[in-house]
Structures are given as structure tokens and as C-alpha cells.
Write an enzyme that holds these catalytic residues in place. Structure first.
Site, PDB file in Angstrom:
ATOM      1  N   SER A   1     -53.024  61.349  58.382  1.00  0.00           N
ATOM      2  CA  SER A   1     -53.153  59.958  57.969  1.00  0.00           C
ATOM      3  C   SER A   1     -51.876  59.202  58.312  1.00  0.00           C
ATOM      4  O   SER A   1     -51.319  59.370  59.395  1.00  0.00           O
ATOM      5  CB  SER A   1     -53.477  59.885  56.472  1.00  0.00           C
ATOM      6  OG  SER A   1     -53.730  58.565  56.065  1.00  0.00           O
TER       7      SER A   1
ATOM      8  N   LYS B   1     -56.893  54.212  57.688  1.00  0.00           N
ATOM      9  CA  LYS B   1     -56.159  55.334  57.105  1.00  0.00           C
ATOM     10  C   LYS B   1     -56.410  55.449  55.605  1.00  0.00           C
ATOM     11  O   LYS B   1     -56.390  56.556  55.053  1.00  0.00           O
ATOM     12  CB  LYS B   1     -54.665  55.174  57.399  1.00  0.00           C
ATOM     13  CG  LYS B   1     -54.329  55.328  58.891  1.00  0.00           C
ATOM     14  CD  LYS B   1     -54.753  56.685  59.430  1.00  0.00           C
ATOM     15  CE  LYS B   1     -54.298  56.913  60.859  1.00  0.00           C
ATOM     16  NZ  LYS B   1     -54.642  58.273  61.349  1.00  0.00           N
TER      17      LYS B   1
ATOM     18  N   TYR C   1     -55.326  48.402  60.989  1.00  0.00           N
ATOM     19  CA  TYR C   1     -54.996  49.830  61.016  1.00  0.00           C
ATOM     20  C   TYR C   1     -55.068  50.484  59.641  1.00  0.00           C
ATOM     21  O   TYR C   1     -55.690  51.546  59.470  1.00  0.00           O
ATOM     22  CB  TYR C   1     -53.603  49.995  61.593  1.00  0.00           C
ATOM     23  CG  TYR C   1     -53.055  51.403  61.599  1.00  0.00           C
ATOM     24  CD1 TYR C   1     -53.576  52.378  62.444  1.00  0.00           C
ATOM     25  CD2 TYR C   1     -51.989  51.762  60.768  1.00  0.00           C
ATOM     26  CE1 TYR C   1     -53.065  53.663  62.462  1.00  0.00           C
ATOM     27  CE2 TYR C   1     -51.465  53.047  60.779  1.00  0.00           C
ATOM     28  CZ  TYR C   1     -52.000  53.993  61.622  1.00  0.00           C
ATOM     29  OH  TYR C   1     -51.480  55.268  61.633  1.00  0.00           O
TER      30      TYR C   1
END
Length: 264
Positions: A133, A151, A147
Site C-alpha cells: 500500500s 490505497k 491516488y
């Protein structure tokens, strides 16, 4: 392993080969996969490296690559989900396609292969899944609107699989690497807003080799969380408590950078 032809993924592949693992790699770049195979063959004589050039964000391609590698190597004892892309930018300026691309690769790529492989590994009764991650999964970071959610999603998936797959003998490791000297980080710098550079610039720069060793050592010891460095460890255990202060600090940085931009 996904994303095993560059950066942290390639370092992980190398260390797994040195540990005696046969490797099955999935990545998009055929040339880089061939280079990785050649480099590993030169350094680790006898290492077996099989690879498929495929986009893990394409469900059909990802499942086909998984089937092909299982046909060559058998059901994996370890699976490393490392494929990822990051294109920072301001939310109001980035096209929706940036958000979709990063979610497809970073989250759905891992989800597809985990969904494909978990039943097979459970039937064997053993295995380990390693999810790579990011510190961006702990709290909202300015400039990572496309982004960070991917994650965060990976983090949630790993948390669920940790408890759901335990009875099947499958262990889960979730790694949070800090900024690492890789081609991906260099690519991020091309679109990273000035405020984001300042906010993310204080954690130092790690080598891919060191991060890979920390991840594998933690996984071998059966740890769920792997948090290299003091900063990642602090965020892992206290991000909820730190979030208000981190938000306020980011707002101050962003406002200061905006003033500098206007003056310039």
C-alpha cells in the site's frame, strides 16, 4: 507478483529469488520483464522466472495471466500485490480518467487476482498474500485525490482478508512503504503540486532494496503490518489522533504555496 519489473517490485522479486522461490511475474512492460528475468538469471543461477505481460487493471487479462502462470508454476504459496501507478494533481484540475486509471491498477488489479487466487490457495490450506500500500492510505494528502482512495481501498481489502482467510491458512501482510527511490516516484514529480512536494518531502528517501527486505522480513515473521521507518510506524498507530493536526498543517502549506504562486 504484480508489478515485479521495476522499483520495489523488482527488488522484491530479486530477494524472493535469492530465498529460493520460483517467480511468476505480471507487469505491463514486456521489455522490462525480459530484462528482470535476465538480471535474475545472472545473479541467481538456476532461478526460475516465468512472466506474462498484462495490465492487471484489465480483469480479463489479469485472470488469464493468473491461469497461465498457475499452469506453469502451480498454485502460489505467496502472492505479492505491488502493481501501482500514481499521478498526483489537484482534484478540480485532474480528469476523471486519472482517478479511474489509478483505481483500476492499484485497487482492482489487486482485488481481481486476490479473488482469483484465494479459493485456490485455501484449497491447499496455506499461503500468504502481501499487499503493498502507501502512507497515503492513512490520511488525506493534498494532491493525492486520485491516488489515495485506491490505497485506502487496498488497506480495507487487506483488513477484511486478514480475518476472512485466517481459517483457510492464508496469512495477510499489509506494507506501507515511505517515499522510495524508484522510477514511479520520479514520474510523480512531473505532476506533483508544489504544496504536495512540501507536505511529502520530510520523510526521507529509501532505497527499493531496503524496503523490499523490510517487507519480506515482516511477512516471514507473520506480521500483518509492515511500516518501515519511524514516520510510517507513527502513522500506522496514531493516524486518527494525528489527523486533525495534519489537516491543519496541510491547509497552511497549501495557502502559503498559493500566495507564492500568485506573487510569481
Amino acid at each position: 507478483m504484480t508489478g515485479g519489473s521495476s522499483g520495489i517490485g523488482r527488488a522484491l522479486a530479486r530477494k524472493l529469488a535469492l530465498r529460493g522461490f520460483d517467480l511468476g511475474l505480471i507487469a505491463r512492460g514486456e521489455d522490462r520483464l525480459a530484462e528482470t528475468e535476465a538480471a535474475l538469471a545472472a545473479e541467481v543461477p538456476g532461478a526460475r522466472v516465468e512472466w506474462i505481460a498484462a495490465d492487471v487493471g484489465d480483469e480479463t487479462a489479469a485472470r488469464a495471466a493468473s491461469h497461465a502462470l498457475i499452469g506453469r508454476l502451480g498454485i502460489p504459496s505467496w502472492v505479492v500485490f505491488n502493481a501501482g501507478i500514481a499521478r498526483p494533481g489537484l482534484f478540480v484540475e485532474q480528469p476523471l480518467s486519472d482517478h479511474v486509471d489509478q483505481m483500476r491498477t492499484n485497487y482492482f488489479g489487486a482485488l481481481t487476482l486476490a479473488h482469483e487466487l484465494a479459493p485456490k490457495m485455501a484449497a491447499v490450506g496455506r499461503g500468504r498474500m502481501v499487499f503493498v500500500s502507501s502512507g497515503a492510505a492513512f490520511f488525506g494528502i493534498y494532491g493525492y485525490g486520485a491516488y489515495a482512495p485506491s490505497k485506502f481501498a487496498m488497506r480495507g481489502l487487506a483488513e477484511v482478508l486478514r480475518v476472512e482467510l485466517a481459517a483457510s491458512g492464508i496469512e495477510v501482510t499489509l506494507a506501507y512503504p515511505p517515499d522510495t527511490d524508484t522510477p514511479q516516484l520520479a514520474a510523480e514529480a512531473l505532476t506533483k503540486p508544489a504544496a504536495t512536494k512540501e507536505i511529502t518531502g520530510g520523510g526521507g528517501l529509501w532505497t527499493a532494496d531496503r524496503i523490499a527486505e523490510d517487507i519480506l522480513r515482516g511477512a516471514e515473521r507473520g506480521r500483518f503490518l509492515v511500516t518501515p521507518g519511524v514516520q510510517m510506524r507513527l502513522l500506522a498507530h496514531a493516524h486518527s489522533l494525528l489527523a486533525p493536526a495534519l489537516r491543519a498543517w496541510q491547509v497552511r502549506v497549501a495557502r502559503r504555496q498559493e500566495k507564492l504562486f500568485r506573487k510569481g
